[in-house]
Design a protein around this motif. Structure first.
Motif, PDB file in Angstrom:
ATOM      1  N   ASP A   1       0.688  -1.092   0.060  1.00 61.58           N
ATOM      2  CA  ASP A   1      -0.135   0.119  -0.115  1.00 61.58           C
ATOM      3  C   ASP A   1       0.672   1.266   0.004  1.00 61.58           C
ATOM      4  O   ASP A   1       0.397   2.406  -0.536  1.00 61.58           O
ATOM      5  N   GLY A   2       1.843   1.195   0.632  1.00 57.44           N
ATOM      6  CA  GLY A   2       2.887   2.304   0.624  1.00 57.44           C
ATOM      7  C   GLY A   2       3.413   2.686  -0.804  1.00 57.44           C
ATOM      8  O   GLY A   2       3.453   3.938  -1.066  1.00 57.44           O
ATOM      9  N   ASP A   3       3.837   1.787  -1.439  1.00 56.11           N
ATOM     10  CA  ASP A   3       4.148   2.070  -2.800  1.00 56.11           C
ATOM     11  C   ASP A   3       3.067   2.542  -3.691  1.00 56.11           C
ATOM     12  O   ASP A   3       2.998   3.603  -4.572  1.00 56.11           O
ATOM     13  N   VAL A   4       1.885   2.181  -3.442  1.00 54.13           N
ATOM     14  CA  VAL A   4       0.462   2.539  -4.456  1.00 54.13           C
ATOM     15  C   VAL A   4       0.458   4.129  -3.739  1.00 54.13           C
ATOM     16  O   VAL A   4       0.221   4.898  -4.667  1.00 54.13           O
ATOM     17  N   LEU A   5       0.449   4.601  -2.671  1.00 48.75           N
ATOM     18  CA  LEU A   5       0.393   5.704  -2.102  1.00 48.75           C
ATOM     19  C   LEU A   5       1.355   6.680  -2.851  1.00 48.75           C
ATOM     20  O   LEU A   5       0.967   7.788  -3.249  1.00 48.75           O
ATOM     21  N   ALA A   6       2.650   6.397  -2.781  1.00 46.12           N
ATOM     22  CA  ALA A   6       3.645   7.025  -3.122  1.00 46.12           C
ATOM     23  C   ALA A   6       3.533   7.325  -4.682  1.00 46.12           C
ATOM     24  O   ALA A   6       3.636   8.298  -5.244  1.00 46.12           O
ATOM     25  N   ALA A   7       2.960   6.204  -5.326  1.00 48.61           N
ATOM     26  CA  ALA A   7       2.572   6.379  -7.014  1.00 48.61           C
ATOM     27  C   ALA A   7       1.609   7.581  -7.034  1.00 48.61           C
ATOM     28  O   ALA A   7       1.647   8.224  -7.902  1.00 48.61           O
ATOM     29  N   VAL A   8       0.479   7.521  -6.473  1.00 46.21           N
ATOM     30  CA  VAL A   8      -0.619   8.203  -6.612  1.00 46.21           C
ATOM     31  C   VAL A   8       0.008   9.862  -6.233  1.00 46.21           C
ATOM     32  O   VAL A   8      -0.337  10.779  -6.877  1.00 46.21           O
ATOM     33  N   ARG A   9       0.790   9.903  -5.336  1.00 49.23           N
ATOM     34  CA  ARG A   9       1.194  11.311  -4.777  1.00 49.23           C
ATOM     35  C   ARG A   9       2.060  11.715  -6.140  1.00 49.23           C
ATOM     36  O   ARG A   9       1.819  12.998  -6.336  1.00 49.23           O
TER      37      ARG A   9
END
Length: 292
Positions: free
Chosen positions: A241-249
């Motif tokens: 989930d941390g990777d996905v959050l960083a991608a969206v950011r």
């Protein structure tokens, strides 16, 4: 320029085998996770749309009706200078979201499709008949005629500027179709081998180069079900989930981003509301860049 984020619910489970994701938008709208965001001055929940009902209406006909409504809502938001953020509902609603974006753009747009699946079947190739396994094909101009040409005549997304990131469950017919169309597929094995950061760099370069802008659609089942259990079609060993959050950011900071879609939220499976919390975290990631 500061924009208001316009949230649009698309409450449909018709395209899925587990139809509880139809309750996703309403359940999220009532959740504590949403209540912690709703007072932000630049975030507004617009409408929650439901599939039309009528005697003898088929699943495809109902989905087509909902997608036409959704395309219109996305169109209205964009023309008002707002940023559309669609909360689903099964992934068949993507046909409406990106048709609306393409209509306003006047041409096919780029798309980053983050998903455990390819969603690129047609009625002829589908093993299950579930329409949430077909929206990518429809956006690329192939499928049930009722689900085509909703925004533009022909393709709604530009295949050379489209990437599917993170798939780990799919059939050969889908791979063949997307490869023929020129869509880049970065599957879970490639991510494991190259690392998420390198794969995201490539995806950003592809979709960010779309001349008419691009969008991001996130099926929550892309994320490992241990981190996001509230999905209709969980697959093991997903993205962090941390990777996905960083991608969206990161994607939210790009000038060509036109809309974000988060789909397949299934509240029946959302242990302790952790997936609803994740949706709010995702929205919070785009706030600094989009809403200012």
């Amino acid at each position: 320029m500061t924009k208001r984020i316009r949230i649009i619910g698309a409450a449909s489970g018709i395209g899925a085998q587990d139809r509880a994701c139809a309750d996703g938008p309403v359940a999220y709208h009532r959740s504590q996770a949403w209540h912690e965001l709703e007072h932000h001055p630049q975030v507004d929940w617009g409408r929650t749309l439901f599939a039309p009902e009528g005697p003898g209406m088929s699943a495809a006909g109902r989905i087509a009706g909902l997608c036409r409504q959704l395309a219109d809502e996305v169109d209205l938001a964009l023309r008002a200078g707002e940023f559309p953020l669609v909360i689903g509902g099964d992934h068949s609603v993507a046909i409406g979201t990106w048709s609306g974006v393409a209509r306003v753009a006047g041409a096919p747009v780029g798309l980053l499709w983050i998903d455990a699946h390819l969603d690129s079947h047609t009625p002829e190739t589908s093993y299950s008949g579930a329409i949430h396994g077909m929206p990518m094909a429809c956006l690329l101009g192939r499928g049930d005629k009722r689900l085509l040409n909703i925004g533009l005549v022909g393709l709604q997304v530009s295949a050379p500027h489209t990437v599917v990131l993170g798939p780990r469950s799919y059939e050969p017919e889908e791979i063949e179709f997307l490869q023929q169309m020129g869509v880049r597929i970065i599957d879970s094995d490639e991510i494991l081998g190259r690392g998420f950061a390198a794969c995201l760099d490539e995806a950003v370069a592809i979709v960010g180069g779309a001349p008419n802008g691009f969008g991001v659609t996130l099926d929550l089942d892309a994320i490992d079900p241990g981190l996001a259990p509230g999905v209709g079609s969980p697959e093991p060993e997903g993205l962090w989930d941390g990777d996905v959050l960083a991608a969206v950011r990161r994607l939210s900071a790009l000038p060509g981003l036109r809309a974000l879609e988060i789909v397949e939220y299934n509240p029946d499976r959302d242990s302790q509301g952790v997936t609803a919390d994740l949706i709010s975290d995702l929205i919070a990631e785009i706030l600094p860049a989009v809403a200012g």
